[in-house]
Scaffold this active site. Structure first.
Site, mmCIF file in Angstrom:
data_model
loop_
_atom_site.group_PDB
_atom_site.id
_atom_site.type_symbol
_atom_site.label_atom_id
_atom_site.label_comp_id
_atom_site.label_asym_id
_atom_site.label_seq_id
_atom_site.Cartn_x
_atom_site.Cartn_y
_atom_site.Cartn_z
ATOM 1 N N VAL A 11 93.149 -56.372 34.388
ATOM 2 C CA VAL A 11 92.293 -56.300 35.570
ATOM 3 C C VAL A 11 90.998 -57.085 35.339
ATOM 4 C CG1 VAL A 11 90.996 -54.753 37.102
ATOM 5 C CG2 VAL A 11 93.258 -54.073 36.276
ATOM 6 N N CYS A 12 90.506 -57.067 34.113
ATOM 7 C CA CYS A 12 89.221 -57.706 33.801
ATOM 8 C C CYS A 12 89.139 -59.171 34.229
ATOM 9 C CB CYS A 12 88.905 -57.566 32.316
ATOM 10 S SG CYS A 12 88.831 -55.850 31.754
ATOM 11 N N PRO A 13 90.130 -60.009 33.915
ATOM 12 C CA PRO A 13 89.984 -61.403 34.333
ATOM 13 C C PRO A 13 89.987 -61.590 35.852
ATOM 14 C CG PRO A 13 92.122 -61.062 33.290
ATOM 15 C CD PRO A 13 91.321 -59.807 33.095
#
Length: 187
Positions: A46-48
């Site tokens: 999810v972070c990118p």
């Protein structure tokens, strides 16, 4: 003590920014609006998507005089490696702060102690170093840079217009409210 309107606690960290390692401190925030975006870890899922969304909207934040800082418990070396190997992360022009000591994540109360990772925490900080917005998500819930931009615009508006408030879905140019006895029960 509530985190809203509290001062950012003193910190010193290394960030990866525009191909260099730089020192960032609480004093670096003074005199401009800042956004801290905590996330669990580099090389995740999810972070990118979130950091890429922020990278795509970064110039809009800059036009408002806002600096974005992403923060994870990774090292600055890991940030560089991720930046160098991911097409999405390579778009990032804002500082990527390393928090391997967990001190910053702990100070912002987003640290998952037993994992050594941060929750998805978003903080808008005014030029005086006060936290004006705090939003913390479960790590499975991604954030939207457009909604964050709107919230920054609202925070800046009420800072410049004391006594006014921005209702739900407010955008620049839309009507604001001036709280008074006359409004009670009429909204």
């Amino acid at each position: 003590m509530p985190i809203i309107n509290s001062q950012v606690q003193p910190f010193k960290a290394t960030a990866y920014h525009n191909g260099e390692f730089q020192t960032v401190t609480d004093e670096s925030l003074k005199g401009k609006w800042s956004v801290f975006v905590f996330y669990p870890a580099d090389f995740t899922f999810v972070c990118p998507t979130e950091l890429g969304d922020l990278a795509d909207r970064y110039e809009e934040f800059k036009k408002l005089g806002v600096e974005i800082y992403s923060v994870s418990t990774d090292t600055h070396f890991t940030h560089k490696a991720w930046h160098d190997t991911s097409d999405t992360i390579s778009k990032i022009k804002y500082p990527m702060i390393a928090d391997p000591t967990l001190a910053i994540s702990r100070a912002f109360d987003v640290l998952i102690e037993e994992e050594g990772l941060a929750l998805r925490g978003t903080f808008v900080i005014n030029p005086e170093g006060q936290i004006k917005l705090c939003e913390i998500h479960d790590n499975g819930i991604g954030r939207d840079a457009g909604e964050l931009l709107r919230k920054v615009q609202a925070a800046q508006y009420i800072a410049k217009n004391p006594g006014q408030v921005c209702p739900a879905k407010w955008t620049p140019g839309a009507e604001t409210l001036t709280p008074s006895l006359d409004l009670i029960g009429k909204i």
